[in-house]
Design a protein around this motif. Structure first.
Motif, PDB file in Angstrom:
ATOM      1  N   GLY A   1     -65.198 -49.870 -40.244  1.00 44.80           N
ATOM      2  CA  GLY A   1     -64.503 -49.128 -39.196  1.00 44.80           C
ATOM      3  C   GLY A   1     -63.032 -48.964 -39.396  1.00 44.80           C
ATOM      4  O   GLY A   1     -62.396 -48.253 -38.610  1.00 44.80           O
ATOM      5  N   PHE A   2     -62.435 -49.608 -40.395  1.00 45.61           N
ATOM      6  CA  PHE A   2     -60.998 -49.484 -40.647  1.00 45.61           C
ATOM      7  C   PHE A   2     -60.755 -48.491 -41.775  1.00 45.61           C
ATOM      8  O   PHE A   2     -61.498 -48.457 -42.756  1.00 45.61           O
ATOM      9  CB  PHE A   2     -60.394 -50.848 -41.017  1.00 45.61           C
ATOM     10  CG  PHE A   2     -60.443 -51.846 -39.891  1.00 45.61           C
ATOM     11  CD1 PHE A   2     -59.458 -51.855 -38.914  1.00 45.61           C
ATOM     12  CD2 PHE A   2     -61.486 -52.758 -39.809  1.00 45.61           C
ATOM     13  CE1 PHE A   2     -59.507 -52.774 -37.883  1.00 45.61           C
ATOM     14  CE2 PHE A   2     -61.534 -53.680 -38.780  1.00 45.61           C
ATOM     15  CZ  PHE A   2     -60.541 -53.681 -37.806  1.00 45.61           C
ATOM     16  N   LEU A   3     -59.689 -47.729 -41.637  1.00 44.39           N
ATOM     17  CA  LEU A   3     -59.350 -46.714 -42.611  1.00 44.39           C
ATOM     18  C   LEU A   3     -58.376 -47.276 -43.639  1.00 44.39           C
ATOM     19  O   LEU A   3     -57.340 -47.847 -43.269  1.00 44.39           O
ATOM     20  CB  LEU A   3     -58.726 -45.494 -41.920  1.00 44.39           C
ATOM     21  CG  LEU A   3     -58.124 -44.432 -42.854  1.00 44.39           C
ATOM     22  CD1 LEU A   3     -59.218 -43.800 -43.706  1.00 44.39           C
ATOM     23  CD2 LEU A   3     -57.364 -43.390 -42.048  1.00 44.39           C
ATOM     24  N   TYR A   4     -58.723 -47.131 -44.901  1.00 49.75           N
ATOM     25  CA  TYR A   4     -57.833 -47.484 -46.009  1.00 49.75           C
ATOM     26  C   TYR A   4     -57.495 -46.176 -46.716  1.00 49.75           C
ATOM     27  O   TYR A   4     -58.253 -45.681 -47.542  1.00 49.75           O
ATOM     28  CB  TYR A   4     -58.513 -48.446 -46.978  1.00 49.75           C
ATOM     29  CG  TYR A   4     -58.804 -49.819 -46.405  1.00 49.75           C
ATOM     30  CD1 TYR A   4     -57.973 -50.896 -46.673  1.00 49.75           C
ATOM     31  CD2 TYR A   4     -59.905 -50.030 -45.586  1.00 49.75           C
ATOM     32  CE1 TYR A   4     -58.232 -52.149 -46.145  1.00 49.75           C
ATOM     33  CE2 TYR A   4     -60.172 -51.264 -45.047  1.00 49.75           C
ATOM     34  CZ  TYR A   4     -59.339 -52.327 -45.336  1.00 49.75           C
ATOM     35  OH  TYR A   4     -59.602 -53.567 -44.820  1.00 49.75           O
ATOM     36  N   SER A   5     -56.360 -45.623 -46.378  1.00 51.34           N
ATOM     37  CA  SER A   5     -56.013 -44.304 -46.897  1.00 51.34           C
ATOM     38  C   SER A   5     -55.065 -44.355 -48.075  1.00 51.34           C
ATOM     39  O   SER A   5     -54.743 -43.325 -48.644  1.00 51.34           O
ATOM     40  CB  SER A   5     -55.392 -43.452 -45.782  1.00 51.34           C
ATOM     41  OG  SER A   5     -54.228 -44.100 -45.283  1.00 51.34           O
ATOM     42  N   HIS A   6     -54.563 -45.535 -48.442  1.00 49.30           N
ATOM     43  CA  HIS A   6     -53.604 -45.652 -49.539  1.00 49.30           C
ATOM     44  C   HIS A   6     -54.153 -46.569 -50.620  1.00 49.30           C
ATOM     45  O   HIS A   6     -53.445 -47.386 -51.184  1.00 49.30           O
ATOM     46  CB  HIS A   6     -52.270 -46.199 -49.036  1.00 49.30           C
ATOM     47  CG  HIS A   6     -51.738 -45.433 -47.864  1.00 49.30           C
ATOM     48  ND1 HIS A   6     -51.299 -44.137 -47.965  1.00 49.30           N
ATOM     49  CD2 HIS A   6     -51.603 -45.778 -46.549  1.00 49.30           C
ATOM     50  CE1 HIS A   6     -50.896 -43.718 -46.775  1.00 49.30           C
ATOM     51  NE2 HIS A   6     -51.087 -44.680 -45.900  1.00 49.30           N
ATOM     52  N   VAL A   7     -55.428 -46.436 -50.886  1.00 45.18           N
ATOM     53  CA  VAL A   7     -56.075 -47.291 -51.882  1.00 45.18           C
ATOM     54  C   VAL A   7     -56.048 -46.577 -53.231  1.00 45.18           C
ATOM     55  O   VAL A   7     -56.508 -45.438 -53.355  1.00 45.18           O
ATOM     56  CB  VAL A   7     -57.528 -47.599 -51.473  1.00 45.18           C
ATOM     57  CG1 VAL A   7     -58.216 -48.447 -52.539  1.00 45.18           C
ATOM     58  CG2 VAL A   7     -57.546 -48.314 -50.129  1.00 45.18           C
ATOM     59  N   SER A   8     -55.506 -47.252 -54.238  1.00 43.31           N
ATOM     60  CA  SER A   8     -55.580 -46.714 -55.595  1.00 43.31           C
ATOM     61  C   SER A   8     -57.018 -46.813 -56.095  1.00 43.31           C
ATOM     62  O   SER A   8     -57.732 -47.772 -55.782  1.00 43.31           O
ATOM     63  CB  SER A   8     -54.645 -47.490 -56.523  1.00 43.31           C
ATOM     64  OG  SER A   8     -53.309 -47.387 -56.093  1.00 43.31           O
ATOM     65  N   SER A   9     -57.421 -45.836 -56.842  1.00 44.17           N
ATOM     66  CA  SER A   9     -58.827 -45.765 -57.243  1.00 44.17           C
ATOM     67  C   SER A   9     -58.951 -45.659 -58.750  1.00 44.17           C
ATOM     68  O   SER A   9     -58.069 -45.119 -59.433  1.00 44.17           O
ATOM     69  CB  SER A   9     -59.518 -44.561 -56.580  1.00 44.17           C
ATOM     70  OG  SER A   9     -58.877 -43.361 -56.951  1.00 44.17           O
ATOM     71  N   GLU A  10     -60.043 -46.191 -59.244  1.00 42.29           N
ATOM     72  CA  GLU A  10     -60.446 -46.057 -60.640  1.00 42.29           C
ATOM     73  C   GLU A  10     -61.828 -45.415 -60.659  1.00 42.29           C
ATOM     74  O   GLU A  10     -62.811 -46.035 -60.247  1.00 42.29           O
ATOM     75  CB  GLU A  10     -60.485 -47.415 -61.349  1.00 42.29           C
ATOM     76  CG  GLU A  10     -59.131 -48.087 -61.490  1.00 42.29           C
ATOM     77  CD  GLU A  10     -59.234 -49.424 -62.190  1.00 42.29           C
ATOM     78  OE1 GLU A  10     -60.374 -49.799 -62.567  1.00 42.29           O
ATOM     79  OE2 GLU A  10     -58.198 -50.093 -62.354  1.00 42.29           O
ATOM     80  N   ILE A  11     -61.882 -44.187 -61.095  1.00 45.30           N
ATOM     81  CA  ILE A  11     -63.146 -43.464 -61.196  1.00 45.30           C
ATOM     82  C   ILE A  11     -63.663 -43.655 -62.616  1.00 45.30           C
ATOM     83  O   ILE A  11     -63.026 -43.199 -63.583  1.00 45.30           O
ATOM     84  CB  ILE A  11     -62.987 -41.976 -60.858  1.00 45.30           C
ATOM     85  CG1 ILE A  11     -62.244 -41.809 -59.519  1.00 45.30           C
ATOM     86  CG2 ILE A  11     -64.337 -41.290 -60.820  1.00 45.30           C
ATOM     87  CD1 ILE A  11     -62.991 -42.350 -58.330  1.00 45.30           C
ATOM     88  N   ILE A  12     -64.770 -44.326 -62.754  1.00 43.76           N
ATOM     89  CA  ILE A  12     -65.359 -44.618 -64.059  1.00 43.76           C
ATOM     90  C   ILE A  12     -66.623 -43.779 -64.197  1.00 43.76           C
ATOM     91  O   ILE A  12     -67.617 -44.006 -63.500  1.00 43.76           O
ATOM     92  CB  ILE A  12     -65.676 -46.122 -64.199  1.00 43.76           C
ATOM     93  CG1 ILE A  12     -64.410 -46.946 -63.963  1.00 43.76           C
ATOM     94  CG2 ILE A  12     -66.246 -46.420 -65.583  1.00 43.76           C
ATOM     95  CD1 ILE A  12     -64.653 -48.441 -63.928  1.00 43.76           C
ATOM     96  N   PHE A  13     -66.582 -42.808 -65.075  1.00 42.84           N
ATOM     97  CA  PHE A  13     -67.729 -41.934 -65.299  1.00 42.84           C
ATOM     98  C   PHE A  13     -68.708 -42.584 -66.271  1.00 42.84           C
ATOM     99  O   PHE A  13     -68.302 -43.337 -67.170  1.00 42.84           O
ATOM    100  CB  PHE A  13     -67.271 -40.586 -65.854  1.00 42.84           C
ATOM    101  CG  PHE A  13     -66.327 -39.851 -64.951  1.00 42.84           C
ATOM    102  CD1 PHE A  13     -66.790 -39.172 -63.837  1.00 42.84           C
ATOM    103  CD2 PHE A  13     -64.967 -39.845 -65.215  1.00 42.84           C
ATOM    104  CE1 PHE A  13     -65.922 -38.496 -63.008  1.00 42.84           C
ATOM    105  CE2 PHE A  13     -64.087 -39.168 -64.391  1.00 42.84           C
ATOM    106  CZ  PHE A  13     -64.566 -38.504 -63.284  1.00 42.84           C
ATOM    107  N   TYR A  14     -69.950 -42.277 -66.090  1.00 38.69           N
ATOM    108  CA  TYR A  14     -70.983 -42.757 -67.007  1.00 38.69           C
ATOM    109  C   TYR A  14     -72.070 -41.692 -67.133  1.00 38.69           C
ATOM    110  O   TYR A  14     -72.338 -40.947 -66.193  1.00 38.69           O
ATOM    111  CB  TYR A  14     -71.603 -44.077 -66.521  1.00 38.69           C
ATOM    112  CG  TYR A  14     -72.416 -43.980 -65.251  1.00 38.69           C
ATOM    113  CD1 TYR A  14     -73.788 -43.704 -65.298  1.00 38.69           C
ATOM    114  CD2 TYR A  14     -71.831 -44.182 -64.002  1.00 38.69           C
ATOM    115  CE1 TYR A  14     -74.543 -43.621 -64.138  1.00 38.69           C
ATOM    116  CE2 TYR A  14     -72.572 -44.094 -62.839  1.00 38.69           C
ATOM    117  CZ  TYR A  14     -73.922 -43.815 -62.905  1.00 38.69           C
ATOM    118  OH  TYR A  14     -74.669 -43.731 -61.763  1.00 38.69           O
TER     119      TYR A  14
END
Length: 824
Positions: A136-149
């Motif tokens: 229920g909490f918003l995390y709008s400033h999260v750095s992300s690592e998109i790992i494709f496979y």
């Protein structure tokens, strides 16, 4: 709620980065708090119906083992927003997405879900984490690592593995657990039911290590294809389409599919009713025939592995006396192991992916080798049969020239009276005696070989006929024929080596006597000893006589020792050829060339450019981008912008992004004094307008600029406290590509590494040199028991035949009478 230090890892299938993807719900697994593994995206379906269908799907028994290995069951992890679609305008796509994002079921699920991802698919077909909700909490400033496979296809036995694939199944079968499981499928099913009744409790995320998380994630990636197919098949039955929206072709196709399903179900019911009545008359006789053949094979293996007493032939087994016996033993063991190996290769085991793949590769590699062996053997046998008389003449000529005439010429040279061989003056009494002795033996052997001349063509025909069982069988018979035609050389070597060894031992003892020493056999050392004068005199005389006779013995010993070494080299060459034909990794090499994903050698992470999937979608652009190196300042390149053409379709165009920023962007000075982009926010009541503004912003703003922008998300920004909107914490997004490293050649050709170690440790050692210098027998290396069979087959006794036959009968009953259903 926001956290600048939090990083979200998302494992994303590469096939979802294409122009055909549509807005839908994300299905996958939540490994940790902010770590997710995505399996698929489901479009055109209600969220509540999708959750119920997914819950009923994961509760089925066939997915129980998969859920246990994956740690958790797959759930709906969020929503993927695609701002473009084929055949639709940008306005229509925006309105459809806005309607989905403001739906009541989505908002309720976002508030209660443990993890809810909102991912936007950029015009370059690459995902971008827009927002993240946790409990229920918003995390709008999260750095992300998109790992494709690249999604592994289990039908082709593709999988990702942290460790390299081990093709040596002898290491897998060392404990015998796998072999016992294959021989008793009911026992394996009981163990599976027991493990399901006592589920494994996985460690919580705080107690798991990074390696544990990676192994669980790899299991989820390997299961993603099955989950995707099952979810899409279940979703087809839940799609709500209006009657007017379905075309005539779709209606005809659906009716044809329904008719085919009904026909197949009727046929399955008919077969299930008729098969039990005809089964006793078809399967039982086949089982009896297989059981009789297996009994003959077991007794043949027992006879081949029977060992002589220690006083006869040094206690060796019957199969070790000839190369043909060893080849027959190898083929019979393979025939006994193939049914269980086939069962293990076809068995769907989620817990031991590497084991089942190794069994699969080993089984089909042996099948290919046997087929190629038979093909080569038939061709070689046909050549021998059609040219049997010519080959018999060639064989007799070579045997006479190299095994009889050449040795006779050497003996004539050694016993000649007018010249000294190699400058050595041999003993005039001992030299003629040894020469005449060996000449007489050679003449006897030559007469024996000549008497066998009429049956040589018949032997060639037999070798040719044995080619029907493979070229290895014909080559084994040729190796035994070589050993038979050089049998007199082996005898001469044994006689000369025994005389040389005895004389060398006597000389060593007399030399110690001459020095006043003797060997203490109890303490294994040389002690001083007081000899009588008579003993010293007799010892000195004998030492002198043997010393002068020693060069003659050495010459004859070296002659036959070198001949024996030449024969051993020829046999070692044939052994190497047999190893190539029996255990060449042909199937593994074909997989390595055709589909390297079936032979994983570990994992490899590579940086993925943002335009990778967009360039790959256009063949010409893909070729151009592959020829040039990716620039370090990649965001400065052009990015596609989707606009509407006359027909209402979205068409990609390009705009300069070096400095071009939309009018809503302002410059804001951060704390450290650097200029970062900032976008003025305003509360807009209409969600569609908000989405359109964000779409224009995302199309004209590079990735590294967007990471600083959009602090007020276009998704439900009015539902959260406004104090978060003023926090300007920069976030970053990195893109990686997870692939398999190719299996290195040493892991593929491991049999030849074992062969080289065995050959080098047997021949290229100081022990062989010591045997050659001391006159001890140089034995040929025994045939290798290559690591292609389980170790449990190497210990055959008469008492083990009955339990093995009973297990085989039980295996036939369980696999033939009660076939295991194959999952499609």
């Amino acid at each position: 709620m926001s956290s600048s230090a939090a990083i979200s890892k998302v494992f994303w299938p590469s096939h979802l980065c294409s122009q055909h993807i549509r807005t839908g719900f994300i299905i996958g697994w939540n490994v940790r708090s902010f770590t997710a593994c995505i399996a698929t995206i489901v479009s055109d379906i209600d969220l509540d119906a999708l959750v119920r269908a997914l819950a009923s799907l994961t509760s089925e028994p066939q997915f129980a083992a998969m859920n246990r290995i994956c740690g958790v069951s797959p759930v709906v992890l969020g929503v993927a927003i695609v701002p473009f679609a084929d055949g639709m305008t940008v306005q229509a796509v925006a309105e459809s997405n806005a309607k989905l994002l403001t739906s009541r079921s989505l908002l309720e699920h976002k508030e209660t879900a443990n993890l809810w991802l909102t991912i936007e698919i950029k015009p370059t077909y690459i995902p971008f984490l827009e927002s993240l909700h946790c409990c229920g909490f918003l995390y709008s400033h999260v750095s992300s690592e998109i790992i494709f496979y690249k999604q592994p296809d289990p039908r082709s036995f593709q999988f990702l593995s942290l460790d390299p694939l081990i093709l040596d199944i002898s290491k897998i079968n060392a404990s015998g657990a796998l072999f016992d499981a294959a021989m008793s499928p009911k026992a394996a099913q009981r163990r599976t039911r027991s493990s399901m009744s006592h589920p494994r409790h996985y460690l919580p995320s705080s107690g798991r290590t990074v390696t544990d998380d990676m192994n669980v994630t790899l299991q989820q990636i390997n299961s993603s294809y099955t989950i995707e197919q099952a979810v899409h098949a279940r979703a087809k039955n839940l799609l709500r389409r209006r009657a007017r929206s379905r075309s005539m072709s779709e209606a005809v196709r659906e009716s044809a599919v329904d008719l085919s399903i009904k026909v197949r179900s009727k046929l399955a019911i008919t077969v299930s009713m008729v098969w039990p009545m005809i089964q006793p008359f078809t399967i039982r006789p086949l089982m009896v025939i297989l059981f009789v053949l297996r009994t003959l094979v077991e007794f043949s293996l027992w006879a081949l592995n029977w060992k002589f007493p220690a006083w006869a032939f040094n206690g060796i087994a019957i199969k070790d006396m000839t190369t043909t016996g060893q080849q027959i033993d190898l083929r019979l063991q393979q025939a006994c192991f193939w049914p269980w190996q086939y069962f293990m290769a076809k068995k769907r085991a989620w817990t031991n992916t590497s084991i089942t793949r190794a069994q699969y590769i080993s089984f089909y590699n042996s099948m290919w080798l046997v087929a190629n062996d038979i093909i080569i053997g038939v061709a070689f046998g046909s050549f021998l049969i059609s040219n049997n008389q010519y080959m018999a003449d060639v064989l007799q000529r070579y045997v006479k020239d190299y095994t009889i005439d050449s040795i006779s010429a050497v003996l004539e040279w050694l016993t000649s009276k007018n010249e000294y061989p190699a400058g050595l003056k041999l003993n005039p009494e001992l030299n003629p005696f040894l020469g005449q002795l060996f000449k007489w033996l050679i003449e006897l052997w030559a007469d024996f070989i000549i008497s066998l001349a009429p049956i040589v063509p018949i032997a060639i025909n037999l070798i040719g006929l044995s080619g029907a069982f493979g070229a290895t069988m014909a080559l084994s018979l040729i190796s035994d024929l070589l050993a038979f035609t050089t049998l007199h050389i082996y005898w001469f070597y044994m006689v000369a080596a025994r005389i040389f060894h005895w004389q060398l031992t006597i000389l060593y003892s007399l030399f110690n006597l001459f020095r006043g020493k003797k060997r203490n056999t109890l303490r294994h050392r040389i002690d001083s000893c007081d000899y009588d004068l008579d003993q010293l005199l007799l010892g000195t005389i004998l030492f002198t006589l043997l010393t002068f006779l020693f060069p003659t013995i050495v010459v004859y010993y070296l002659t036959f020792a070198l001949s024996r070494v030449a024969v051993i080299c020829m046999q070692a060459t044939m052994e190497t050829i047999l190893a190539c034909l029996n255990h060449f990794p042909l199937f593994a090499i074909m997989l390595r060339i055709k589909d390297p994903d079936r032979l994983p050698g570990g994992l490899r992470l590579e940086v993925c450019p943002e335009r990778f999937f967009f360039d790959r979608a256009t063949p010409l652009r893909w070729v151009v981008s592959s020829l040039r190196s990716v620039s370090a300042e990649y965001p400065s390149q052009q990015a596609p912008v989707y606009t509407s053409d006359v027909g209402g379709r979205s068409v990609p165009q390009f705009a300069d992004t070096n400095g071009g920023v939309s009018s809503g962007l302002l410059r804001h000075r951060s704390v450290d004094g650097s200029q970062v982009p900032y976008r003025q926010t305003s509360h807009i009541s209409e969600t569609s307008n908000v989405y359109e503004n964000h779409l224009q912003y995302s199309q004209h703003t590079p990735l590294h600029l967007q990471s600083h922008l959009g602090q007020q998300s276009f998704l439900g920004s009015s539902e959260y406290p406004t104090n978060m909107e003023h926090e300007r914490i920069p976030r970053s997004t990195s893109y990686l590509f997870l692939t398999n490293s190719p299996l290195p050649p040493p892991a593929i050709f491991f049999q030849y590494s074992v062969l080289w170690r065995r050959l080098s440790s047997h021949y290229f050692t100081l022990r062989v040199l010591k045997c050659l210098l001391s006159g001890e027998t140089i034995s040929s290396i025994p045939r290798l028991q290559y690591p292609m069979l389980p170790d449990t087959r190497s210990r055959l006794t008469i008492r083990s035949i009955k339990p093995t036959l009973l297990k085989f009968w039980a295996f036939c009953e369980e696999t033939l009478l009660e076939p295991t259903p194959v999952s499609k």
